[in-house]
Scaffold this motif. Structure first.
Motif, PDB file in Angstrom:
ATOM      1  N   LYS A   1      53.077  72.147  57.887  1.00  0.00           N
ATOM      2  CA  LYS A   1      51.945  72.410  58.785  1.00  0.00           C
ATOM      3  C   LYS A   1      50.665  71.718  58.332  1.00  0.00           C
ATOM      4  O   LYS A   1      49.734  71.547  59.127  1.00  0.00           O
ATOM      5  CB  LYS A   1      51.720  73.919  58.905  1.00  0.00           C
ATOM      6  CG  LYS A   1      52.777  74.625  59.749  1.00  0.00           C
ATOM      7  CD  LYS A   1      52.495  76.117  59.859  1.00  0.00           C
ATOM      8  CE  LYS A   1      53.501  76.802  60.757  1.00  0.00           C
ATOM      9  NZ  LYS A   1      53.259  78.270  60.864  1.00  0.00           N
ATOM     10  N   LYS A   2      50.616  71.309  57.064  1.00  0.00           N
ATOM     11  CA  LYS A   2      49.433  70.606  56.563  1.00  0.00           C
ATOM     12  C   LYS A   2      49.485  69.108  56.863  1.00  0.00           C
ATOM     13  O   LYS A   2      48.496  68.399  56.687  1.00  0.00           O
ATOM     14  CB  LYS A   2      49.308  70.820  55.052  1.00  0.00           C
ATOM     15  CG  LYS A   2      49.037  72.273  54.657  1.00  0.00           C
ATOM     16  CD  LYS A   2      48.915  72.409  53.142  1.00  0.00           C
ATOM     17  CE  LYS A   2      48.642  73.850  52.746  1.00  0.00           C
ATOM     18  NZ  LYS A   2      48.518  74.005  51.267  1.00  0.00           N
ATOM     19  N   ALA A   3      50.634  68.627  57.305  1.00  0.00           N
ATOM     20  CA  ALA A   3      50.792  67.194  57.597  1.00  0.00           C
ATOM     21  C   ALA A   3      50.092  66.832  58.904  1.00  0.00           C
ATOM     22  O   ALA A   3      49.823  67.688  59.743  1.00  0.00           O
ATOM     23  CB  ALA A   3      52.270  66.847  57.673  1.00  0.00           C
ATOM     24  N   LYS A   4      49.837  65.543  59.065  1.00  0.00           N
ATOM     25  CA  LYS A   4      49.196  65.052  60.285  1.00  0.00           C
ATOM     26  C   LYS A   4      50.178  64.256  61.135  1.00  0.00           C
ATOM     27  O   LYS A   4      50.361  64.535  62.322  1.00  0.00           O
ATOM     28  CB  LYS A   4      47.994  64.179  59.919  1.00  0.00           C
ATOM     29  CG  LYS A   4      47.234  63.652  61.141  1.00  0.00           C
ATOM     30  CD  LYS A   4      46.041  62.807  60.722  1.00  0.00           C
ATOM     31  CE  LYS A   4      45.301  62.274  61.953  1.00  0.00           C
ATOM     32  NZ  LYS A   4      44.155  61.403  61.567  1.00  0.00           N
ATOM     33  N   ASN A   5      50.807  63.250  60.537  1.00  0.00           N
ATOM     34  CA  ASN A   5      51.759  62.400  61.254  1.00  0.00           C
ATOM     35  C   ASN A   5      53.158  62.639  60.704  1.00  0.00           C
ATOM     36  O   ASN A   5      53.419  62.451  59.516  1.00  0.00           O
ATOM     37  CB  ASN A   5      51.389  60.922  61.103  1.00  0.00           C
ATOM     38  CG  ASN A   5      50.015  60.615  61.677  1.00  0.00           C
ATOM     39  OD1 ASN A   5      49.630  61.144  62.700  1.00  0.00           O
ATOM     40  ND2 ASN A   5      49.276  59.748  60.994  1.00  0.00           N
ATOM     41  N   VAL A   6      54.079  63.044  61.561  1.00  0.00           N
ATOM     42  CA  VAL A   6      55.414  63.436  61.135  1.00  0.00           C
ATOM     43  C   VAL A   6      56.456  62.602  61.878  1.00  0.00           C
ATOM     44  O   VAL A   6      56.327  62.340  63.082  1.00  0.00           O
ATOM     45  CB  VAL A   6      55.677  64.930  61.433  1.00  0.00           C
ATOM     46  CG1 VAL A   6      57.060  65.348  60.932  1.00  0.00           C
ATOM     47  CG2 VAL A   6      54.589  65.800  60.804  1.00  0.00           C
TER      48      VAL A   6
ATOM     49  N   ASN B   1      59.005  69.358  69.804  1.00  0.00           N
ATOM     50  CA  ASN B   1      58.190  70.178  70.704  1.00  0.00           C
ATOM     51  C   ASN B   1      57.386  71.218  69.933  1.00  0.00           C
ATOM     52  O   ASN B   1      56.208  71.471  70.223  1.00  0.00           O
ATOM     53  CB  ASN B   1      59.087  70.866  71.737  1.00  0.00           C
ATOM     54  CG  ASN B   1      59.728  69.881  72.697  1.00  0.00           C
ATOM     55  OD1 ASN B   1      59.299  68.737  72.825  1.00  0.00           O
ATOM     56  ND2 ASN B   1      60.771  70.324  73.385  1.00  0.00           N
ATOM     57  N   PHE B   2      58.027  71.827  68.931  1.00  0.00           N
ATOM     58  CA  PHE B   2      57.332  72.811  68.094  1.00  0.00           C
ATOM     59  C   PHE B   2      56.169  72.169  67.344  1.00  0.00           C
ATOM     60  O   PHE B   2      55.043  72.683  67.355  1.00  0.00           O
ATOM     61  CB  PHE B   2      58.316  73.441  67.112  1.00  0.00           C
ATOM     62  CG  PHE B   2      57.678  74.104  65.925  1.00  0.00           C
ATOM     63  CD1 PHE B   2      56.875  75.223  66.081  1.00  0.00           C
ATOM     64  CD2 PHE B   2      57.868  73.599  64.641  1.00  0.00           C
ATOM     65  CE1 PHE B   2      56.281  75.840  64.982  1.00  0.00           C
ATOM     66  CE2 PHE B   2      57.281  74.196  63.542  1.00  0.00           C
ATOM     67  CZ  PHE B   2      56.480  75.318  63.718  1.00  0.00           C
ATOM     68  N   LEU B   3      56.431  71.040  66.689  1.00  0.00           N
ATOM     69  CA  LEU B   3      55.378  70.382  65.901  1.00  0.00           C
ATOM     70  C   LEU B   3      54.236  69.911  66.787  1.00  0.00           C
ATOM     71  O   LEU B   3      53.062  70.003  66.413  1.00  0.00           O
ATOM     72  CB  LEU B   3      55.971  69.206  65.127  1.00  0.00           C
ATOM     73  CG  LEU B   3      56.956  69.566  64.009  1.00  0.00           C
ATOM     74  CD1 LEU B   3      57.570  68.301  63.418  1.00  0.00           C
ATOM     75  CD2 LEU B   3      56.272  70.377  62.926  1.00  0.00           C
ATOM     76  N   THR B   4      54.563  69.415  67.954  1.00  0.00           N
ATOM     77  CA  THR B   4      53.519  68.989  68.898  1.00  0.00           C
ATOM     78  C   THR B   4      52.660  70.175  69.319  1.00  0.00           C
ATOM     79  O   THR B   4      51.442  70.054  69.476  1.00  0.00           O
ATOM     80  CB  THR B   4      54.158  68.334  70.130  1.00  0.00           C
ATOM     81  OG1 THR B   4      54.944  67.212  69.714  1.00  0.00           O
ATOM     82  CG2 THR B   4      53.089  67.839  71.095  1.00  0.00           C
ATOM     83  N   SER B   5      53.298  71.345  69.458  1.00  0.00           N
ATOM     84  CA  SER B   5      52.558  72.533  69.896  1.00  0.00           C
ATOM     85  C   SER B   5      51.550  73.005  68.856  1.00  0.00           C
ATOM     86  O   SER B   5      50.611  73.732  69.200  1.00  0.00           O
ATOM     87  CB  SER B   5      53.536  73.665  70.224  1.00  0.00           C
ATOM     88  OG  SER B   5      54.073  74.244  69.041  1.00  0.00           O
ATOM     89  N   ILE B   6      51.737  72.609  67.591  1.00  0.00           N
ATOM     90  CA  ILE B   6      50.778  73.007  66.549  1.00  0.00           C
ATOM     91  C   ILE B   6      49.887  71.827  66.131  1.00  0.00           C
ATOM     92  O   ILE B   6      49.291  71.835  65.065  1.00  0.00           O
ATOM     93  CB  ILE B   6      51.490  73.616  65.323  1.00  0.00           C
ATOM     94  CG1 ILE B   6      52.480  72.626  64.693  1.00  0.00           C
ATOM     95  CG2 ILE B   6      52.191  74.904  65.702  1.00  0.00           C
ATOM     96  CD1 ILE B   6      53.095  73.132  63.393  1.00  0.00           C
ATOM     97  N   GLY B   7      49.835  70.815  67.005  1.00  0.00           N
ATOM     98  CA  GLY B   7      48.856  69.751  66.836  1.00  0.00           C
ATOM     99  C   GLY B   7      49.268  68.561  66.003  1.00  0.00           C
ATOM    100  O   GLY B   7      48.408  67.772  65.587  1.00  0.00           O
ATOM    101  N   LYS B   8      50.568  68.380  65.756  1.00  0.00           N
ATOM    102  CA  LYS B   8      51.021  67.237  64.955  1.00  0.00           C
ATOM    103  C   LYS B   8      51.324  66.034  65.848  1.00  0.00           C
ATOM    104  O   LYS B   8      51.749  66.185  66.996  1.00  0.00           O
ATOM    105  CB  LYS B   8      52.270  67.601  64.154  1.00  0.00           C
ATOM    106  CG  LYS B   8      52.137  68.861  63.316  1.00  0.00           C
ATOM    107  CD  LYS B   8      50.959  68.797  62.363  1.00  0.00           C
ATOM    108  CE  LYS B   8      50.760  70.121  61.646  1.00  0.00           C
ATOM    109  NZ  LYS B   8      49.500  70.119  60.851  1.00  0.00           N
TER     110      LYS B   8
ATOM    111  N   TYR C   1      53.266  57.724  58.389  1.00  0.00           N
ATOM    112  CA  TYR C   1      53.751  59.093  58.342  1.00  0.00           C
ATOM    113  C   TYR C   1      53.522  59.708  56.976  1.00  0.00           C
ATOM    114  O   TYR C   1      53.880  59.122  55.952  1.00  0.00           O
ATOM    115  CB  TYR C   1      55.239  59.130  58.698  1.00  0.00           C
ATOM    116  CG  TYR C   1      55.523  58.531  60.054  1.00  0.00           C
ATOM    117  CD1 TYR C   1      55.198  59.226  61.219  1.00  0.00           C
ATOM    118  CD2 TYR C   1      56.083  57.262  60.175  1.00  0.00           C
ATOM    119  CE1 TYR C   1      55.432  58.664  62.468  1.00  0.00           C
ATOM    120  CE2 TYR C   1      56.320  56.701  61.417  1.00  0.00           C
ATOM    121  CZ  TYR C   1      55.992  57.406  62.563  1.00  0.00           C
ATOM    122  OH  TYR C   1      56.214  56.849  63.792  1.00  0.00           O
ATOM    123  N   ASP C   2      52.928  60.886  56.968  1.00  0.00           N
ATOM    124  CA  ASP C   2      52.745  61.583  55.690  1.00  0.00           C
ATOM    125  C   ASP C   2      53.836  62.626  55.460  1.00  0.00           C
ATOM    126  O   ASP C   2      53.866  63.285  54.418  1.00  0.00           O
ATOM    127  CB  ASP C   2      51.359  62.239  55.584  1.00  0.00           C
ATOM    128  CG  ASP C   2      50.950  63.020  56.830  1.00  0.00           C
ATOM    129  OD1 ASP C   2      51.789  63.186  57.732  1.00  0.00           O
ATOM    130  OD2 ASP C   2      49.786  63.453  56.889  1.00  0.00           O
TER     131      ASP C   2
END
Length: 338
Positions: A77-82, A103-110, A141-142
């Motif tokens: 959750k601390k990452a920016k680009n996944v 979809n999940f990661l996009t929903s939390i702003g990634k 990607y981090d």
């Protein structure tokens, strides 16, 4: 700067399910920067060793894995680009789990890209990959996540993308996966979709109808419509929730009944080539490179063959060898105990 850290022991004698759930809720709310988790280990001569209500080893391990899973997702959750990377020639479970997790990661702003090397995909997969670019993007990607693959070599041309990422995570259900379970989410279950469902539930993700449909598709295709592989009551509970939230038969029809003539011809050839061992409990079959060329086979035309071989009466362990270019790949299916 202040760093908040702690260490926990799970499975101490007398720990109830309610105690553990309270601990997990505390960890989720507190958001520790660093968290160490240990399973209680009984040592002779200590007061705790004589305490009643010792916790079963499987229960301790399950509780440990649940907290560690939260810990791993917290770092993500601390990452920016996944980037999410599946194995070459991805099957429905790989694609569905990857898209739902995106979809999940996009929903939390990634910012999320997905990668999968393939030569061709079955037409039945169109509903999964529509509007998806499987060649990813060009972000720095981090965080990289390998999904539904036991070995990095299965990532094909995207292997270096995973290996060179600053942080990595493996989400996979294969028994042959040898990655460290402590720092990855590796568990032998029906499918990677089952793992993804559990991760998202724990993180209070609100599933869409399409998410439910893809979880359902990933599970039924990897278990040959719930007949082989690592099945459990929990898996059936997940399937039940999916069926309650999406019309399941069209999904079943699309993925399980959508066979081409070429696919069936290769199926017939694989049965002709099959060898039976140990009174039919073990079945090995193959398609040779020359046979594949004579059929003008594409990679997607092998889809489902190993699953259908596993339905032969008495079969407990099935292996199917098939070509990809000038190399051979092996798909296996086994029932409980094999």
């Amino acid at each position: 700067n202040v760093t908040l850290r702690t260490s926990l022991i799970v499975g101490f004698p007398g720990e109830t399910k309610e105690d553990f759930e309270e601990l997990l809720e505390f960890v989720e709310k507190t958001k520790f920067d660093k968290l160490g988790v240990f399973m209680y280990s009984k040592e002779d001569g200590t007061p705790a060793a004589k305490m009643p209500e010792q916790i079963h080893g499987n229960t301790k391990k399950s509780r440990y894995n649940k907290i560690m899973k939260y810990n791993q997702i917290k770092a993500l959750k601390k990452a920016k680009n996944v980037c999410l990377i599946a194995h070459t020639e991805p099957d429905a479970d790989a694609l569905c789990s990857m898209v739902v997790f995106k979809n999940f990661l996009t929903s939390i702003g990634k910012s999320v890209d997905i990668f999968a090397e393939y030569s061709s995909l079955p037409q039945s997969y169109d509903c999964v990959v529509e509007n998806q670019n499987l060649n990813g993007g060009k972000l720095n990607y981090d965080f990289a996540i390998m999904m539904d693959a036991p070995l990095t070599s299965r990532l094909g041309k995207y292997e270096s993308l995973f290996l060179n990422a600053p942080q990595t995570l493996v989400i996979d259900h294969h028994a042959t996966n040898e990655f460290d379970r402590k720092n990855n989410i590796v568990k032998v279950v029906s499918s990677t979709c089952e793992l993804v469902f559990d991760i998202l539930k724990q993180n209070h993700y609100k599933f869409t109808k399409k998410d439910y449909g893809m979880i359902y598709a990933g599970i039924i295709t990897d278990t040959n419509n719930l007949t082989v592989g690592e099945r459990s009551k929990h898996m059936f509970d997940i399937v039940g929730e999916c069926v309650e939230n999406v019309e399941s038969y069209p999904i079943y029809e699309n993925f399980m009944l959508n066979n081409t003539r070429l696919n069936m011809e290769l199926m017939a050839k694989s049965i002709q080539n099959a060898k039976f061992y140990h009174d039919g409990k073990i079945i090995l079959s193959h398609i040779t490179i020359s046979e594949a060329k004579s059929f003008k086979a594409t990679q997607d035309s092998y889809t489902g063959i190993v699953n259908r071989l596993s339905t032969i009466n008495g079969a407990r362990l099935v292996g199917f060898i098939y070509p990809k270019g000038e190399e051979y790949y092996v798909s296996m299916r086994g029932r409980a105990g094999y």
